[in-house]
Motif scaffolding. Structure first.
Motif, PDB file in Angstrom:
ATOM      1  N   THR A  20       0.731  -1.287   0.092  1.00  0.00           N
ATOM      2  CA  THR A  20       0.043  -0.229  -0.080  1.00  0.00           C
ATOM      3  C   THR A  20       0.896   1.345   0.150  1.00  0.00           C
ATOM      4  N   ARG A  21       1.965   1.199   0.899  1.00  0.00           N
ATOM      5  CA  ARG A  21       2.841   2.464   0.905  1.00  0.00           C
ATOM      6  C   ARG A  21       3.572   2.589  -0.436  1.00  0.00           C
ATOM      7  N   ASN A  22       4.094   1.454  -1.136  1.00  0.00           N
ATOM      8  CA  ASN A  22       4.508   1.639  -2.535  1.00  0.00           C
ATOM      9  C   ASN A  22       3.681   2.236  -3.443  1.00  0.00           C
ATOM     10  N   VAL A  23       2.425   1.930  -3.650  1.00  0.00           N
ATOM     11  CA  VAL A  23       1.289   2.655  -4.167  1.00  0.00           C
ATOM     12  C   VAL A  23       1.379   3.901  -4.133  1.00  0.00           C
ATOM     13  N   TYR A  24       0.930   4.346  -2.993  1.00  0.00           N
ATOM     14  CA  TYR A  24       0.638   5.733  -2.361  1.00  0.00           C
ATOM     15  C   TYR A  24       2.416   6.553  -3.003  1.00  0.00           C
ATOM     16  N   LEU A  25       3.351   5.989  -2.771  1.00  0.00           N
ATOM     17  CA  LEU A  25       4.503   6.833  -3.098  1.00  0.00           C
ATOM     18  C   LEU A  25       4.627   6.776  -4.841  1.00  0.00           C
ATOM     19  N   SER A  26       4.084   5.616  -5.335  1.00  0.00           N
ATOM     20  CA  SER A  26       4.173   5.555  -6.913  1.00  0.00           C
ATOM     21  C   SER A  26       3.333   6.766  -7.427  1.00  0.00           C
ATOM     22  N   ILE A  27       2.143   7.000  -6.733  1.00  0.00           N
ATOM     23  CA  ILE A  27       0.999   7.947  -7.244  1.00  0.00           C
ATOM     24  C   ILE A  27       1.692   9.353  -7.013  1.00  0.00           C
ATOM     25  N   ILE A  28       2.104   9.629  -5.775  1.00  0.00           N
ATOM     26  CA  ILE A  28       2.783  10.547  -5.373  1.00  0.00           C
ATOM     27  C   ILE A  28       3.952  11.307  -6.328  1.00  0.00           C
ATOM     28  N   THR A  29       4.616  10.277  -6.628  1.00  0.00           N
ATOM     29  CA  THR A  29       5.704  10.503  -7.567  1.00  0.00           C
ATOM     30  C   THR A  29       5.391  10.795  -8.900  1.00  0.00           C
ATOM     31  N   ALA A  30       4.243  10.020  -9.317  1.00  0.00           N
ATOM     32  CA  ALA A  30       3.687  10.392 -10.823  1.00  0.00           C
ATOM     33  C   ALA A  30       2.846  12.002 -10.823  1.00  0.00           C
ATOM     34  N   ILE A  31       2.306  12.400  -9.618  1.00  0.00           N
ATOM     35  CA  ILE A  31       1.968  13.515  -9.580  1.00  0.00           C
ATOM     36  C   ILE A  31       2.897  14.817  -9.549  1.00  0.00           C
ATOM     37  N   VAL A  32       3.912  14.443  -8.873  1.00  0.00           N
ATOM     38  CA  VAL A  32       4.969  15.425  -8.744  1.00  0.00           C
ATOM     39  C   VAL A  32       5.685  15.501 -10.086  1.00  0.00           C
ATOM     40  N   VAL A  33       5.912  14.546 -11.001  1.00  0.00           N
ATOM     41  CA  VAL A  33       6.484  14.649 -12.240  1.00  0.00           C
ATOM     42  C   VAL A  33       5.631  15.174 -13.381  1.00  0.00           C
ATOM     43  N   VAL A  34       4.322  14.882 -13.506  1.00  0.00           N
ATOM     44  CA  VAL A  34       3.276  15.416 -14.300  1.00  0.00           C
ATOM     45  C   VAL A  34       3.278  16.820 -13.788  1.00  0.00           C
ATOM     46  N   GLY A  35       3.255  17.501 -12.597  1.00  0.00           N
ATOM     47  CA  GLY A  35       3.101  18.739 -12.184  1.00  0.00           C
ATOM     48  C   GLY A  35       4.414  19.592 -12.596  1.00  0.00           C
ATOM     49  N   ILE A  36       5.530  18.889 -12.714  1.00  0.00           N
ATOM     50  CA  ILE A  36       6.753  19.481 -13.155  1.00  0.00           C
ATOM     51  C   ILE A  36       6.751  19.983 -14.668  1.00  0.00           C
ATOM     52  N   ILE A  37       6.320  18.626 -15.308  1.00  0.00           N
ATOM     53  CA  ILE A  37       6.316  19.038 -16.830  1.00  0.00           C
ATOM     54  C   ILE A  37       4.987  19.726 -17.129  1.00  0.00           C
ATOM     55  N   ALA A  38       4.240  19.884 -16.422  1.00  0.00           N
ATOM     56  CA  ALA A  38       3.021  20.827 -16.782  1.00  0.00           C
ATOM     57  C   ALA A  38       3.430  22.106 -16.547  1.00  0.00           C
ATOM     58  N   PHE A  39       4.109  22.517 -15.309  1.00  0.00           N
ATOM     59  CA  PHE A  39       4.521  23.729 -15.170  1.00  0.00           C
ATOM     60  C   PHE A  39       5.493  24.232 -16.286  1.00  0.00           C
ATOM     61  N   ILE A  40       6.532  23.188 -16.772  1.00  0.00           N
ATOM     62  CA  ILE A  40       7.468  23.738 -17.820  1.00  0.00           C
ATOM     63  C   ILE A  40       6.915  23.871 -19.022  1.00  0.00           C
ATOM     64  N   LEU A  41       5.773  23.159 -19.287  1.00  0.00           N
ATOM     65  CA  LEU A  41       4.878  23.529 -20.547  1.00  0.00           C
ATOM     66  C   LEU A  41       4.252  24.812 -20.520  1.00  0.00           C
ATOM     67  N   TYR A  42       3.475  25.165 -19.312  1.00  0.00           N
ATOM     68  CA  TYR A  42       2.752  26.310 -19.014  1.00  0.00           C
ATOM     69  C   TYR A  42       3.612  27.628 -19.062  1.00  0.00           C
ATOM     70  N   ARG A  43       5.086  27.451 -18.769  1.00  0.00           N
ATOM     71  CA  ARG A  43       6.018  28.590 -18.588  1.00  0.00           C
ATOM     72  C   ARG A  43       6.366  28.958 -20.252  1.00  0.00           C
ATOM     73  N   PHE A  44       6.641  27.895 -20.875  1.00  0.00           N
ATOM     74  CA  PHE A  44       6.826  27.861 -22.265  1.00  0.00           C
ATOM     75  C   PHE A  44       5.914  28.367 -23.152  1.00  0.00           C
ATOM     76  N   ALA A  45       4.461  28.173 -22.745  1.00  0.00           N
ATOM     77  CA  ALA A  45       3.215  28.876 -23.556  1.00  0.00           C
ATOM     78  C   ALA A  45       3.213  30.432 -23.083  1.00  0.00           C
ATOM     79  N   GLN A  46       3.472  30.587 -22.024  1.00  0.00           N
ATOM     80  CA  GLN A  46       3.509  31.929 -21.358  1.00  0.00           C
ATOM     81  C   GLN A  46       4.337  33.028 -22.006  1.00  0.00           C
ATOM     82  N   THR A  47       5.542  32.433 -22.206  1.00  0.00           N
ATOM     83  CA  THR A  47       6.586  33.147 -22.988  1.00  0.00           C
ATOM     84  C   THR A  47       6.544  33.035 -24.340  1.00  0.00           C
ATOM     85  N   GLY A  48       5.513  32.402 -25.018  1.00  0.00           N
ATOM     86  CA  GLY A  48       5.388  32.379 -26.401  1.00  0.00           C
ATOM     87  C   GLY A  48       6.209  31.333 -27.064  1.00  0.00           C
TER      88      GLY A  48
END
Length: 286
Positions: A15-43
């Motif tokens: 159960t702990r490993n599943v939670y850690l995997s979900i949290i890691t995936a959310i963090v990675v997706v969040g970082i990628i989304a932030f980078i893409l957002y900044r790219f879009a914001q700067t044209g």
């Protein structure tokens, strides 16, 4: 059920490993989304930033730079493998006047950063009177010196990891030490260390990007040139994104070819062992 090296996780651990995997995936997706957002914001995704790549001459230049990258990689890969084998055999030699220089050569060029090697070859040697040093020569020689030294340790470790009985058996049937190393030990060492060799070849391919420091016409050099074009909005990020995608694609192709070669080697080894076993069975039958 448990083994010596690994304990099967229980319900709480799973159960702990599943939670850690979900949290890691959310963090990675969040970082990628932030980078893409900044790219879009700067044209960075606007048509103005990418229009330079629509010109046929630019596309042709990119293809030419890919060819230059592959040319430097192919030459350096072959040279590194050859130098690695020679240095490995030199390190394993019984005569100290061979093993000691090979040892210091390997340690020296493994310790010197590759970028410094390229700069010394391209900018330093001409100041000492050495003429005819081209960017291609500086890139290839630097890659061969550094990666050949690294591969020498890979081959040496692979040979020394084999059972000593194989070396002794080869010597017992009248083979010389060189014949034993080339015919018996080296092929097995290559198979055993194939994942490490593949990884080092990928490193060689990526390290060709350092050639832009010595003005070698490879992918990164052209990407930085395209990114500096002010009339097209200085598309630095798009140019580097294109270069990154090309490098990733080339590395994936190289890894795929190497994995295919590794499977063929393993399959041929299994076939040879099966034939040997059948031959022994046939000899044992009355």
């Amino acid at each position: 059920m448990s083994s010596v090296l690994f304990d099967v996780p229980g319900p709480k651990a799973r159960t702990r490993n599943v939670y850690l995997s979900i949290i890691t995936a959310i963090v990675v997706v969040g970082i990628i989304a932030f980078i893409l957002y900044r790219f879009a914001q700067t044209g960075q995704f606007t048509a103005e930033k990418w229009q330079i790549f629509r010109f046929p001459l630019v596309q042709q230049t990119i293809v030419t730079s890919i060819g230059a990258t592959l040319g430097a990689f192919g030459t350096a890969a072959v040279g590194s493998l050859v130098v690695g084998v020679i240095l490995a055999f030199g390190r394993l030699a019984d005569r100290r006047w061979i093993s000691v220089p090979c040892y210091w050569f390997t340690e020296l060029f493994r310790a010197v950063p590759l970028l410094i090697l390229m700069m010394i070859i391209y900018y330093g040697l001409p100041s000492l009177g050495v003429e005819g040093i081209t960017p291609f020569t500086a890139v290839v020689v630097g890659l061969v010196l550094y990666n050949g030294s690294v591969l020498a340790e890979v081959f040496r470790a692979g040979i020394e990891s084999l059972p000593r009985g194989q070396r002794e058996a080869g010597l017992a049937v009248g083979m010389t030490k060189a014949q034993v190393q080339v015919s018996i030990l080296l092929p097995q060492a290559v198979r055993a260390m194939m994942p490490v060799i593949i990884a080092q070849l990928v490193v060689i391919l990526k390290d060709t990007a350092l050639g832009f420091i010595v003005t070698y016409n490879e992918i990164l050099f052209q990407a930085t040139y395209f990114g500096s074009q002010v009339q097209y909005g200085s598309p630095v990020v798009p140019a580097l994104m294109v270069a990154g995608v090309i490098y990733v694609g080339l590395c994936l192709i190289l890894a795929g070819v190497a994995k295919w070669l590794e499977r063929r080697l393993n399959r041929s080894t299994r076939v040879a062992k099966a034939k040997t076993a059948l031959a022994r069975v046939d000899l044992a039958e009355p």
